[in-house]
Design a protein around this motif. Sequence first.
Motif, short mmCIF file in Angstrom:
data_model
loop_
_atom_site.label_atom_id
_atom_site.label_comp_id
_atom_site.label_asym_id
_atom_site.label_seq_id
_atom_site.Cartn_x
_atom_site.Cartn_y
_atom_site.Cartn_z
N ALA A 185 9.70 -1.69 4.98
CA ALA A 185 10.40 -1.53 6.25
C ALA A 185 11.41 -0.39 6.20
N LEU A 186 12.07 -0.22 5.05
CA LEU A 186 13.01 0.89 4.89
C LEU A 186 12.29 2.24 4.98
N ALA A 187 11.12 2.32 4.37
CA ALA A 187 10.34 3.56 4.44
C ALA A 187 9.96 3.87 5.87
N ASP A 188 9.53 2.86 6.61
CA ASP A 188 9.20 3.05 8.03
C ASP A 188 10.41 3.55 8.81
N ALA A 189 11.54 2.89 8.60
CA ALA A 189 12.76 3.22 9.34
C ALA A 189 13.24 4.63 9.01
N TYR A 190 13.08 5.02 7.75
CA TYR A 190 13.51 6.36 7.35
C TYR A 190 12.70 7.43 8.08
N LEU A 191 11.39 7.26 8.14
CA LEU A 191 10.55 8.24 8.82
C LEU A 191 10.85 8.28 10.32
N VAL A 192 11.10 7.14 10.92
CA VAL A 192 11.46 7.10 12.34
C VAL A 192 12.77 7.83 12.58
N PHE A 193 13.74 7.61 11.70
CA PHE A 193 15.04 8.25 11.82
C PHE A 193 14.90 9.77 11.73
N VAL A 194 14.13 10.25 10.77
CA VAL A 194 13.96 11.69 10.59
C VAL A 194 13.25 12.30 11.79
N THR A 249 -3.67 16.33 4.80
CA THR A 249 -4.36 15.10 5.15
C THR A 249 -4.20 14.79 6.64
N PRO A 250 -5.19 14.14 7.23
CA PRO A 250 -5.06 13.71 8.62
C PRO A 250 -4.35 12.36 8.75
N ASP A 251 -4.03 11.74 7.61
CA ASP A 251 -3.42 10.41 7.65
C ASP A 251 -2.01 10.47 8.23
N PRO A 252 -1.62 9.46 9.01
CA PRO A 252 -0.27 9.42 9.58
C PRO A 252 0.78 9.30 8.46
N PRO A 253 1.96 9.90 8.65
CA PRO A 253 3.00 9.83 7.62
C PRO A 253 3.41 8.40 7.29
N ARG A 254 3.39 7.50 8.28
CA ARG A 254 3.77 6.11 8.00
C ARG A 254 2.81 5.48 7.00
N ASP A 255 1.51 5.74 7.16
CA ASP A 255 0.53 5.17 6.23
C ASP A 255 0.75 5.72 4.82
N LEU A 256 1.05 7.00 4.74
CA LEU A 256 1.26 7.61 3.43
C LEU A 256 2.54 7.09 2.77
N ALA A 257 3.59 6.89 3.59
CA ALA A 257 4.85 6.37 3.05
C ALA A 257 4.65 4.96 2.52
N ARG A 258 3.91 4.15 3.24
CA ARG A 258 3.66 2.79 2.79
C ARG A 258 2.79 2.78 1.54
N LEU A 259 1.83 3.68 1.46
CA LEU A 259 1.00 3.79 0.25
C LEU A 259 1.88 4.19 -0.93
N LEU A 260 2.74 5.16 -0.71
CA LEU A 260 3.63 5.64 -1.78
C LEU A 260 4.53 4.52 -2.30
N VAL A 261 5.22 3.84 -1.40
CA VAL A 261 6.15 2.80 -1.81
C VAL A 261 5.41 1.62 -2.43
N GLY A 262 4.31 1.25 -1.80
CA GLY A 262 3.53 0.12 -2.32
C GLY A 262 2.98 0.36 -3.71
N ARG A 263 2.44 1.56 -3.96
CA ARG A 263 1.92 1.90 -5.28
C ARG A 263 3.05 2.00 -6.30
N PHE A 264 4.17 2.56 -5.88
CA PHE A 264 5.30 2.73 -6.79
C PHE A 264 5.83 1.38 -7.27
N LEU A 265 5.92 0.45 -6.33
CA LEU A 265 6.49 -0.86 -6.66
C LEU A 265 5.46 -1.80 -7.27
N GLY A 266 4.16 -1.48 -7.15
CA GLY A 266 3.12 -2.30 -7.74
C GLY A 266 2.77 -3.52 -6.94
#
Length: 216
Positions: free
Chosen positions: A113-122, A199-216
């Motif tokens: 949720a923080l990753a989502d909110a950060y992208l929305v804020f930016v 990539t054509p992927d939306p930034p929100r999807d990529l942010a969630r992939l990044l955070v999810g993979r990082f945290l395991g």
Amino acid sequence: MAKEAARDFARTSARDSAPKARGSGPRGEHDREGFIALVAGAAESLVRNEGYRALGMRRLAAAIGYAPNSIYNAVGDLDQVVLRVNARTLARLHTALSAVIDPERAARDNALALADAYLVFVAADPRVWSLLFEHLVAPDQPFPDWYAAALAEPVMLVDTVLAPLIVPADERRRAVAALWAALHGLASLSTSRKLAVLTPDPPRDLARLLVGRFLG
């Protein structure tokens, strides 16, 4: 009666012509904190509407109707003005991130949720957000305490969310820095419209992939 009237008139005239108490800011119209807020707000508007390169002391002074020396005396040089704007941005970011945290939710979900909110804020204020990273102060110039405190608030918020997932404090500190840097890069590519090159992927999807993979 005429003499008494004359005395009353003289007292009234003296009272009305006496110097009025002035504030401590330039021209007495603002106290120091009020003037700093005026300068920071005007600088923020210039950056938001015209970009970072539009921000200069003469332009800023003209926008608020004061001489440049008033800004130098009350706020400092352009570096200090930028720090004031950035402190406002960090405070707004902290508010936006705090609003999406749910204490009843799993830590991993809060991190997403923080990753989502950060992208929305930016995306909502890209020019003002970019000022956090575009303007570099002299390397030997330490941050003022008030700016260090403003910077610490959103960082500590993320640190608190990640605490149940990354227990060692030093590892968590590095994880917060790594995630923030990665999200910054993603947000920068997105707001500059260069992400589509990769990539054509939306930034929100990529942010969630990044955070999810990082945290395991």
